[in-house]
Design a protein around this motif. Structure first.
Motif, mmCIF file in Angstrom:
data_model
loop_
_atom_site.group_PDB
_atom_site.id
_atom_site.type_symbol
_atom_site.label_atom_id
_atom_site.label_comp_id
_atom_site.label_asym_id
_atom_site.label_seq_id
_atom_site.Cartn_x
_atom_site.Cartn_y
_atom_site.Cartn_z
ATOM 1 N N SER A 147 0.805 -1.210 0.000
ATOM 2 C CA SER A 147 0.000 0.000 0.000
ATOM 3 C C SER A 147 0.839 1.260 0.000
ATOM 4 O O SER A 147 0.342 2.357 -0.144
ATOM 5 N N TYR B 201 -6.464 0.093 -5.314
ATOM 6 C CA TYR B 201 -6.787 -1.330 -5.326
ATOM 7 C C TYR B 201 -8.253 -1.620 -5.031
ATOM 8 O O TYR B 201 -8.694 -2.754 -5.192
ATOM 9 N N ARG C 61 -1.056 2.194 -9.563
ATOM 10 C CA ARG C 61 -1.424 1.090 -8.676
ATOM 11 C C ARG C 61 -2.628 0.365 -9.292
ATOM 12 O O ARG C 61 -3.659 0.988 -9.564
ATOM 13 N N ASN D 107 -4.668 -3.817 -9.655
ATOM 14 C CA ASN D 107 -4.735 -5.240 -9.314
ATOM 15 C C ASN D 107 -4.404 -6.054 -10.560
ATOM 16 O O ASN D 107 -4.885 -5.748 -11.655
ATOM 17 N N ARG E 188 -2.188 -6.867 -5.565
ATOM 18 C CA ARG E 188 -1.808 -5.469 -5.710
ATOM 19 C C ARG E 188 -0.376 -5.302 -6.218
ATOM 20 O O ARG E 188 0.546 -5.922 -5.707
#
Length: 507
Positions: A8, A34, A72, A74, A86
């Motif tokens: 993250s 995500y 970012r 998935n 992720r």
């Protein structure tokens, strides 16, 4: 499984070190996100495989975030196969370079991305491709593979010549008997025989194991890669359930893999003996055997199975002028009296060499690269810099990087002579070399070389040689050809509809 904190971008606790861009670019937060656990990765999987397709999946997100090429997202397969979907996606030529820097990323168990196949598929061993370059076993295994590739290089041209002749004799016979002939099916069979003949010699799999040898190899590959496959089962909801939701159990190919391993134990006995003599006790014989199976079937055969249809696809889409230029170049370098094309001969064919590099640029056999950040670091795109935290998974979609218009003029087009050095133009060889640094299908620049301490493909030179031999043999034998192409996610289906034999005495 990577922690949420690592993926993250949050601090692991305490003050984070202030990072700066080496090039002075502004540092931005990585855009994207995500979403909702489980549901967002599932939706992204459906977008990726069915609703958008891989390229549109990334391009739409680049557009959504104002043209940013570090995002970012998935990545499939998601639940329930991936423990953590992720990634930080790097989608341009400049940011992609971080994945080629072994000092920046750890590639342990990242070959297939966000999941790791069962080691039961590899005899309980972790193959070289799943080891990080810093792992002591990596150097010992890579040394064997590099030596094997170098020692067997002189067998590549004659073995390929035999495979090509058998393959295209079958194409001609099929065209004469019943019309259009699918190249992929013949390539699947003959390239397995070629791979084993080139690397080890001895009896080819189709004779030693029977006509089903290629099917056994393909099944073993499918059990490893089914979470990444799409458009092979209809309807798509059934495919998604069968291929992307749960791992298929290794016992489905246990017998096939045992037969393949027994074949390689016999045919590669000399290579195994040589490795044990060169490095006594460095690698147990059984582990080395399973690594040779992986090298031959996954790395080499699997690569040829994908790459050659793409190469023939681009040739099929080329105009008659390109075919004529290639035929003239090949026949000028290979006398009509020669029985086959040699590696020395293809070195004298600049257009042939350029066509192969261009095909590898447009359609790298492995489209993805993954690596986990070794430390907090800055990743630079063309226009901005981004902080990537230690432990985050970095992902690169190679076709976007190698078609980057900021590096390659008309990067989305197949330009056959892109890598031909213009005669009489000072410095053009440097231009070509700079471009080749961004042809990175082999997990490293085309100007680089495999070494014990890096992750570049040990069979890189063999793959390039096979591509060149394919073009040279094709236009030595034929003036031109026509083929239909059906684009599919992994490899295009190429179907020959006509072949025009070279006139007697050509060359």
């Amino acid at each position: 499984m990577t922690s949420k904190r690592a993926n993250s971008g949050e601090a692991a606790g305490g003050e984070r070190q202030k990072l700066s861009s080496p090039s002075g670019l502004p540092i931005h937060e990585i855009p994207g996100g995500y979403g909702v656990p489980f549901f967002s990765p599932l939706r992204d999987r459906l977008d990726y495989y069915y609703f958008q397709g891989a390229e549109e999946f990334f391009r739409s997100r680049i557009a959504r975030h104002g043209g940013a090429t570090v995002l970012r997202v998935n990545m499939p397969p998601g639940p329930f196969i991936s423990g953590d979907s992720r990634v930080v996606a790097v989608l341009d030529a400049r940011s992609f370079r971080v994945l080629l820097d072994d000092a920046s990323v750890d590639k342990a168990d990242t070959l297939d991305g966000t999941y790791m196949p069962s080691l039961a598929l590899f005899g309980g061993h972790r193959p070289l491709a799943f080891l990080d370059a810093a792992d002591p076993r990596h150097a010992a295994l890579k040394r064997v593979m590099i030596r094997l590739a170098a020692a067997r290089m002189h067998h590549v041209a004659p073995a390929f010549g035999a495979a090509f002749a058998a393959m295209f004799d079958a194409v001609e016979a099929g065209l004469a008997a019943s019309g259009p002939v699918e190249f992929n099916k013949l390539n699947t069979v003959h390239m397995l025989d070629f791979t084993c003949a080139a690397l080890f010699g001895g009896s080819p799999p189709s004779k030693a194991m029977g006509a089903g040898a290629a099917a056994k190899a393909y099944k073993w590959l499918a059990l490893q890669l089914h979470p990444l496959a799409s458009k092979v089962v209809k309807p798509w909801p059934l495919e998604d359930l069968l291929l992307h939701t749960f791992r298929l159990p290794p016992f489905l190919v246990r017998r096939d893999y045992a037969e393949l391993t027994a074949y390689f134990a016999a045919v590669a006995a000399g290579a195994l003996d040589d490795a044990e003599k060169a490095q006594p006790g460095a690698v147990p014989r059984d582990e080395l055997l399973h690594n040779l199976v992986f090298l031959a079937i996954f790395n080499a055969y699997g690569g040829f199975k994908i790459f050659l249809p793409h190469l023939v696809k681009w040739l099929a889409r080329g105009c008659g002028e390109l075919h004529a230029r290639l035929a003239d170049e090949v026949r000028a370098a290979v006398p009509a009296t020669d029985e086959s094309v040699t590696l020395a001969a293809v070195e004298k064919m600049p257009l042939v060499k350029s066509v192969v590099w261009e095909a590898l640029r447009m359609n790298p056999p492995v489209e993805f690269q993954y690596g986990r950040a070794r430390r907090d670091m800055i990743v630079e795109s063309h226009d901005a810099a981004y902080e990537v935290r230690k432990g985050e998974m970095v992902f690169g979609y190679q076709p976007l990087a190698t078609r980057d218009e900021r590096v390659f003029h008309r990067g989305g087009e197949f330009v056959p002579d892109r890598f031909v050095v213009a005669a009489g133009e000072d410095g053009d060889d440097k231009r070509v070399r700079r471009l080749l640094e961004h042809v990175v299908w082999s997990n490293g620049p085309e100007t680089g070389a495999a070494a014990e301490g890096n992750k570049q493909c040990p069979g890189k030179d063999i793959v390039v040689a096979v591509g060149r031999l394919t073009v040279a043999e094709l236009f030595r034998r034929y003036d031109t050809f026509a083929a239909g192409v059906e684009e599919l996610p992994v490899e295009p289906v190429v179907t020959f509809t006509s072949l025009t034999r070279a006139a007697a005495g050509s060359g």
